[in-house]
Design a protein around this motif. Structure first.
Motif, PDB file in Angstrom:
ATOM      1  N   PHE B  80     110.597  28.542 -35.486  1.00 56.25           N
ATOM      2  CA  PHE B  80     111.788  28.033 -34.821  1.00 56.25           C
ATOM      3  C   PHE B  80     112.862  27.681 -35.831  1.00 56.25           C
ATOM      4  N   SER B  82     114.598  25.119 -35.934  1.00 54.95           N
ATOM      5  CA  SER B  82     114.464  23.737 -36.403  1.00 54.95           C
ATOM      6  C   SER B  82     113.045  23.443 -36.878  1.00 54.95           C
ATOM      7  N   ALA B  84     110.314  22.816 -35.788  1.00 53.94           N
ATOM      8  CA  ALA B  84     109.451  22.274 -34.742  1.00 53.94           C
ATOM      9  C   ALA B  84     108.045  21.996 -35.239  1.00 53.94           C
ATOM     10  N   LEU B  85     107.949  21.385 -36.416  1.00 54.64           N
ATOM     11  CA  LEU B  85     106.625  20.961 -36.884  1.00 54.64           C
ATOM     12  C   LEU B  85     106.230  19.687 -36.136  1.00 54.64           C
ATOM     13  N   PRO B  87     105.252  16.095 -36.240  1.00 53.57           N
ATOM     14  CA  PRO B  87     105.423  15.108 -37.303  1.00 53.57           C
ATOM     15  C   PRO B  87     104.184  14.253 -37.568  1.00 53.57           C
ATOM     16  N   ARG B 128      99.927  16.544 -46.765  1.00 54.63           N
ATOM     17  CA  ARG B 128     101.160  15.796 -46.504  1.00 54.63           C
ATOM     18  C   ARG B 128     101.533  15.853 -45.035  1.00 54.63           C
ATOM     19  N   SER B 131     107.293  14.991 -42.752  1.00 55.12           N
ATOM     20  CA  SER B 131     108.412  14.176 -43.240  1.00 55.12           C
ATOM     21  C   SER B 131     108.387  14.041 -44.754  1.00 55.12           C
ATOM     22  N   GLN B 132     107.263  14.419 -45.356  1.00 57.86           N
ATOM     23  CA  GLN B 132     107.171  14.301 -46.815  1.00 57.86           C
ATOM     24  C   GLN B 132     107.426  15.639 -47.504  1.00 57.86           C
ATOM     25  N   SER B 134     110.131  19.050 -48.348  1.00 55.63           N
ATOM     26  CA  SER B 134     111.522  19.491 -48.400  1.00 55.63           C
ATOM     27  C   SER B 134     111.745  20.508 -47.289  1.00 55.63           C
ATOM     28  N   GLN B 137     109.923  23.752 -47.816  1.00 58.05           N
ATOM     29  CA  GLN B 137     108.477  23.637 -47.618  1.00 58.05           C
ATOM     30  C   GLN B 137     108.141  23.586 -46.134  1.00 58.05           C
ATOM     31  N   ARG B 145     102.217  28.671 -39.713  1.00 56.03           N
ATOM     32  CA  ARG B 145     101.703  28.373 -38.383  1.00 56.03           C
ATOM     33  C   ARG B 145     101.911  29.552 -37.432  1.00 56.03           C
TER      34      ARG B 145
END
Ligand SMILES: Nc1ncnc2c1ncn2[C@@H]1O[C@H](COP(=O)(O)OP(=O)(O)OP(=O)(O)O)[C@@H](O)[C@H]1O
Ligand SMILES: [Mg+2]
Lengths: 423, 351
Positions: B80, B82, B84-85, B87, B128, B131-132, B134, B137, B145
């Motif tokens: 996606f 954005s 869409a991981l 969090p 990680r 949010s941790q 970049s 990454q 995924r």
């Protein structure tokens, strides 16, 4: 910026809790009043002394008339016939009469023939009874006891003073009483049951159920559902409980309905303790569910929609979406609702007070309601402020301890961990 | 697996985003969707992966009509825009999620996560939280995924936008290699025409919900159907001159330039025209001289880029092997390659 917050905390949390703690360490009640007291040998005091000092207890319980110099001097000052004083001093000084009648018989027999009014006047002067006499100080009480011939050791004096004091005193008896009374234990268990079941079934589970199901509904339908579940919360509690009463009264809806099947009408609310609990939990659960529903709904809304898209594309079914995407991200709201609702369930009693009043018997009496009954509102009229405050204090401590446990269980530290930026 | 959009339309309420789009992506082909922001690229992808239902039209994977199938049933991998991981999950859990929901064993999931993570160079970040990480990454986690369960169709919505230049080059060839190896049919949405041209078999250029042209990169570059397409491809971009037809030639209105073009035979004199000249076709070695003044010079290392303003005020861009004898303010007389000039009518269509 810390100062205003500190002042607020002090005014609205520490001070009430502090005052409660102070009251909790006293024996204040309607009987003691909240200012100082006097020393009075009441029947109650006599009963209290009976165990340790039976002779003294029996002695001070009796009325006493003593012909002594003090009384004779007072009689002289009255300027009645001088023969009274002379004869009493000569014949009777030092005599002790156990009742007014015996004393007056002797006075009546004086040679100068006192009138009935004078007999009464004279006997009053020799009245040395302590029962029901108020002494403004401890010394006065002790002095008059000694005059009556009770020889007291200093320890005995302390005991007598304590037993006869009518004001409030500092004491830890309230907590001993809470710890030892089987009634209190029952109320404690009631409270634990009530809080745990309402919280688990309604305030969290049912609220979650509502939030998740409305999340998957079209927006308008969802709003209608949420609005319906808000009604118990926004209805004034008196009216809301009245509606439940109307439902369960012996001429209410349930009775009418069951009457169609030949069941005789009865009060379903207070019929037995199972029913009472059933309705108490429903009444509170329906109110409590709405808050969790709102909190959880908005938390679900805050999850970016692409996460739902991504999980669908990743092959997650609805259940898996709920389990892997929604619930883990509701950890903080669930902690918040659990904490908040535990405290509010522990403290709130108005719904129970208005519906079952803790009945039938004391079946649905919970801690806060019991504290209210003890300190502010009961049938006997003796309001035990000290004991009530102690009960309230126990509630505060239980609330704090539970909150700390929740923070641990939900691993609060991991909820607020900062991202580490490094490459 | 072939992807076919048949008269696909999508509107949100009253807003029509896509109307009657036909698109055929061959099995194992990688197609770039290129177009300005808001033209409907993401919407098209969302319809292909089943998040949006088409308002009308059909979507076929191979010969299977998937129009009414849910996303879960389509086996499409999506990166996606954005990312869409999730969090609250670690990188490893994020990547393994498509396998987790298929109830694979933990051992199998771990093995495949490790493989795919090594492929996109994030094997040191597996513990990680998103949010941790970049931006780059995160993007690679999203890519891993999408790839991990070996989808039939791979949809990439600007998957490389956040990477640095070196990593972008690396990932470009990595994605391309992977796609070729596995024979996945892929659609890549991008703003970056270099990316589109270097990675994809064909490019579809979209404008306002329509596909303007669909062709191989070199066809598209050399033979654009409209001025829009010509303007969209090429870096530095093509420059346009406006003028009129005059006796089978393109002429600037002030008469400063006259360019005879075969395409203009039979066009009545006075017709308004647009001439497109790519920077590499203006400079040394053309056949029609043009005079102008250099207003801007920039060196790009191996090559230099110049802006030249003609006497009538219009500008031409030129790219030439690096030289140091021309500075801004200099008057120059360079030449155009008339065979490579592209001429468009008033409506933007190529003549
Ligand atoms: N849910 C929606 N409701 C209404 N309009 C939408 C919705 N989603 C997209 N649109 C509109 O559809 C158009 C196409 O959007 P889309 O996201 O497909 O653009 P895009 O080509 O991906 O652009 P970008 O390159 O900026 O990502 C836009 O004008 C957008 O405003
Ligand atoms: Mg987009």
């Amino acid at each position: 910026m810390i100062a205003p917050a500190a002042i607020m905390i002090f005014l609205f949390f520490l001070m009430p809790v502090g005052l409660t703690a102070i009251f909790a360490m006293t024996s204040m009640s309607t009987a003691t009043g909240i200012s100082g007291g006097v020393w009075q040998v009441t029947q109650g005091a006599v009963n209290r002394l009976e165990g340790d000092m039976p002779a003294l207890a029996e002695g001070i319980a009796q009325p006493r008339f003593v012909v002594d110099e003090e009384g004779l001097a007072a009689l002289e000052a009255l300027k009645l016939k001088p023969g009274y004083v002379i004869e009493l001093r000569a014949e009777h000084v030092g005599e002790v009469f156990p009742s007014r009648r015996e004393a007056e018989r002797v006075i009546k027999a004086l040679k100068d023939r006192p009138s009935t009014r004078e007999v009464k006047q004279i006997s009053d002067l020799f009245n040395r009874s302590v029962l029901n006499t108020r002494f403004e100080s401890r010394e006065a009480l002790v002095r008059s006891l000694e005059k009556l011939g009770f020889k007291l050791t200093p320890e005995e004096r302390d005991k007598v003073a304590t037993a006869t004091y009518t004001g409030w005193v500092w004491t830890t008896d309230n907590f001993r009483m809470i710890g030892n009374s089987p009634d209190m234990a029952q109320i404690f268990l009631n409270t634990a049951f009530y809080v745990a079941v309402t919280l688990l079934l309604f305030n969290v589970s049912y609220a979650l159920f509502l939030a998740v199901t409305t999340h998957y509904m079209p927006p308008t339908t969802a709003s209608v559902f949420r609005a319906i579940w808000l009604l118990p919360r926004i209805t004034p509690v008196v009216i809301y409980v009245l509606m439940w009463k109307w439902l369960t009264w012996d001429n209410g809806f349930l009775s009418l309905l069951m009457g169609q099947f030949g069941v005789p009408p009865k009060n379903y609310l207070l019929d037995n303790s199972y029913n009472a609990w059933f309705f108490v939990i429903l009444i509170n659960g329906f109110i409590g569910a709405s808050m969790g529903m709102l909190v959880f709904s908005s938390a679900i809304k805050a999850i970016p929609e692409t996460q739902f898209h991504a999980s669908e594309v990743d092959g997650a079914s609805r259940w898996q979406q709920i389990r892997y995407i929604i619930l883990p991200q509701l950890r903080w709201p669930i902690l918040f609702v659990t904490c908040y609702q535990t405290l509010s369930l522990l403290a709130s009693f108005q719904e129970i007070h208005l519906s079952t009043r803790g009945g039938p018997g004391k079946a649905t009496e919970v801690w806060s309601l019991a504290a209210f009954h003890t300190a502010l509102n009961n049938y006997t009229g003796n309001l035990e402020y000290g004991l009530g405050a102690a009960m309230a204090l126990v509630l505060v401590v239980v609330g704090l301890v539970l909150s700390l446990i929740y923070l641990r269980v939900f691993r609060y530290d991991t909820l607020i961990s900062k991202p580490l930026i490094e490459d | 697996m072939r992807i076919l959009l048949d008269k696909f339309s999508k509107s949100f309420g009253a807003t029509k985003v896509i109307e009657d789009m036909d698109l055929n992506v061959g099995s194992g082909e990688m197609l770039a969707l290129l177009g300005p922001s808001g033209c409907g690229k993401s919407t098209t992808l969302f319809a292909i992966c089943g998040i949006h239902r088409p308002t009308s039209g059909r979507i076929l994977f191979g010969n299977r009509d998937v129009t009414s199938l849910s996303s879960q049933e389509r086996n499409v991998g999506v990166v996606f825009q954005s990312y869409a991981l999730y969090p609250h999950m670690t990188v490893a859990e994020n990547i393994g999620f498509p396998l987790t929901v298929r109830r694979m064993t933990a051992a199998e999931i771990n093995k495949r996560v490790a493989e795919i993570a090594a492929l996109v160079h994030i094997d040191n970040l597996l513990d990680r939280k998103p949010s941790q990480l970049s931006g780059g990454q995160q993007q690679r986690v999203a890519l891993a995924r999408a790839l991990i369960r070996r989808p039939d169709v791979l949809l990439l919505d600007e998957p490389l936008a956040n990477l640095d230049a070196k990593l972008r080059l690396e990932m470009r060839s990595e994605i391309r290699r992977l796609q070729k190896e596995t024979g996945i049919t892929a659609i890549l949405v991008t703003h970056d025409q270099v990316e589109a041209m270097s990675m994809c078999d064909r490019i579809a250029i979209m404008k306002a919900g329509e596909i303007v042209q669909i062709a191989t990169p070199s066809e598209m570059y050399n033979d654009p159907r409209t001025a829009f397409v010509a303007g969209f491809l090429g870096n530095p971009p093509i420059s346009f001159l406006t003028g009129r037809a005059k006796q089978g030639a393109f002429a600037l209105d002030d008469g400063g330039l006259k360019l005879p073009l075969a395409a203009l035979s039979g066009i009545p004199d006075g017709t308004a025209l647009t001439l497109g000249i790519r920077p590499e076709h203006f400079g040394i070695g053309g056949d029609v001289p043009v005079e102008g003044k250099v207003t801007f010079a920039e060196t790009q290392g191996r090559e230099n880029l110049y802006d030249v303003v003609l006497p009538d005020g219009s500008a031409l861009r030129s790219i030439q092997p690096a030289r140091s004898d021309v500075k801004p303010g200099d008057s120059v007389r360079w030449s155009l390659d008339s065979k490579a000039a592209l001429v468009f009518g008033e409506d933007g269509r190529r003549l």
